[in-house]
Design an enzyme around this catalytic site. Structure first.
Site, PDB file in Angstrom:
ATOM      1  N   TYR A 175       0.817  -1.219   0.000  1.00 30.59           N
ATOM      2  CA  TYR A 175       0.000   0.000   0.000  1.00 30.59           C
ATOM      3  C   TYR A 175       0.852   1.271   0.000  1.00 30.59           C
ATOM      4  O   TYR A 175       0.646   2.146  -0.864  1.00 30.59           O
ATOM      5  CB  TYR A 175      -0.954  -0.029   1.198  1.00 30.59           C
ATOM      6  CG  TYR A 175      -1.866   1.164   1.280  1.00 30.59           C
ATOM      7  CD1 TYR A 175      -2.980   1.272   0.452  1.00 30.59           C
ATOM      8  CD2 TYR A 175      -1.626   2.191   2.190  1.00 30.59           C
ATOM      9  CE1 TYR A 175      -3.826   2.377   0.527  1.00 30.59           C
ATOM     10  CE2 TYR A 175      -2.465   3.293   2.271  1.00 30.59           C
ATOM     11  CZ  TYR A 175      -3.553   3.378   1.431  1.00 30.59           C
ATOM     12  OH  TYR A 175      -4.389   4.475   1.506  1.00 30.59           O
ATOM     13  N   THR A 210     -13.910   7.540   7.905  1.00 30.60           N
ATOM     14  CA  THR A 210     -14.766   7.058   6.831  1.00 30.60           C
ATOM     15  C   THR A 210     -15.067   5.582   7.077  1.00 30.60           C
ATOM     16  O   THR A 210     -14.382   4.931   7.878  1.00 30.60           O
ATOM     17  CB  THR A 210     -14.073   7.187   5.467  1.00 30.60           C
ATOM     18  OG1 THR A 210     -12.931   6.306   5.446  1.00 30.60           O
ATOM     19  CG2 THR A 210     -13.624   8.612   5.196  1.00 30.60           C
TER      20      THR A 210
END
Length: 274
Positions: A175, A210
């Site tokens: 990532y 989120t």
């Protein structure tokens, strides 16, 4: 002249927040998301709220070349490309290392390649990178950097795996490398598009509240330590990130180009030199 905006990942989270900001900046706003129902729900909500833009959902996986070609055709049908907020992406807990690179870096490059012929004076792009490369101290040597700078090469995944080593197969390592590649790509794209008067930047969110962020936090305990170390003492809100994106895409930021903007509440300042 009809101005057109694109928000990817528009069905929820930071993408949805960006869509709500851009809905008053353009005439037509294409809400791109794999989740067709999510994008449609946001489009309906924006329409009911009476924003300037006509919001149109567009079901698409950003790794789908044919789908991206349809997106570019739709923009050309509607008018002039004005703003692109590319928030779509996946986090370490959502996929294996190859898929992370495919969506986060290769998908960014595919989107940029497809939209490149539509760039004109005043077009602005913001790609979402991450603060994770700074946390992981991703600093490739020139040879590895050259591989990262060519994400559309057919053998890209094999080459980056060979260059970085087997640790890249850990999703938590893939990532930050992929997101570092996004920031590099934005710089290169800024140079490519500058001559036509278009701009490209990237934005690196910190830990933002989120659904995807909460999913990641449930599996990565280190995220809470970063929240605890954040000088502002909290996670960020999607609308705070969207406000920065809106500025970056606006005419007020007309000389902002080829830079990665960190929106992290100060956590990198707090932990980088420890």
């Amino acid at each position: 002249m009809t101005t057109v905006g694109i928000v990817t990942g528009a069905g929820r989270g930071m993408g949805e927040a960006c869509a709500r900001r851009l809905a008053d900046m353009v005439d037509v706003l294409l809400l791109v998301d794999r989740d067709a129902e999510g994008a449609a729900a946001v489009a309906k909500d924006l329409g009911d709220a009476g924003h300037r833009a006509t919001a149109e959902p567009f079901a698409l996986d950003v790794t789908d070349r044919a789908g991206l070609a349809r997106l570019a055709d739709r923009v050309a049908e509607l008018g002039t490309l004005r703003a692109v907020a590319h928030a779509a992406g996946i986090s370490p807990s959502m996929a294996d290392w190859r898929r992370i690179f495919e969506v986060d870096l290769i998908g960014t490059a595919l989107l940029a390649e497809t939209l490149r012929p539509l760039a004109t004076e005043g077009t602005a792009h913001v790609y979402f990178s991450s603060m994770s490369p700074l946390i992981a101290r991703v600093e490739p040597d020139p040879a590895v950097g050259a591989i990262l700078d060519d994400p559309l090469a057919e053998d890209f995944l094999d080459r980056i795996r060979e260059a970085v080593g087997p640790d890249i197969e850990q999703s938590t390592m893939a990532y930050p490398w992929a997101k570092h590649g996004v920031a590099r790509f934005a710089r290169k794209e800024a140079v490519r598009l500058g001559p036509v008067g278009a701009r490209v930047c990237s934005l690196a969110p910190g830990i933002i509240d989120t659904p995807q962020g909460r999913q990641e936090a449930a599996k990565q305990t280190s995220m809470q330590r970063l929240v605890d170390a954040t000088p502002l003492g909290r996670t960020g809100r999607p609308e705070e990130v969207a406000a920065v994106v809106a500025f970056m895409l606006s005419d007020e930021a007309s000389f902002l180009n080829g830079i990665d903007i960190l929106v992290d509440g100060g956590v990198i300042a707090a932990v980088r030199d420890r």
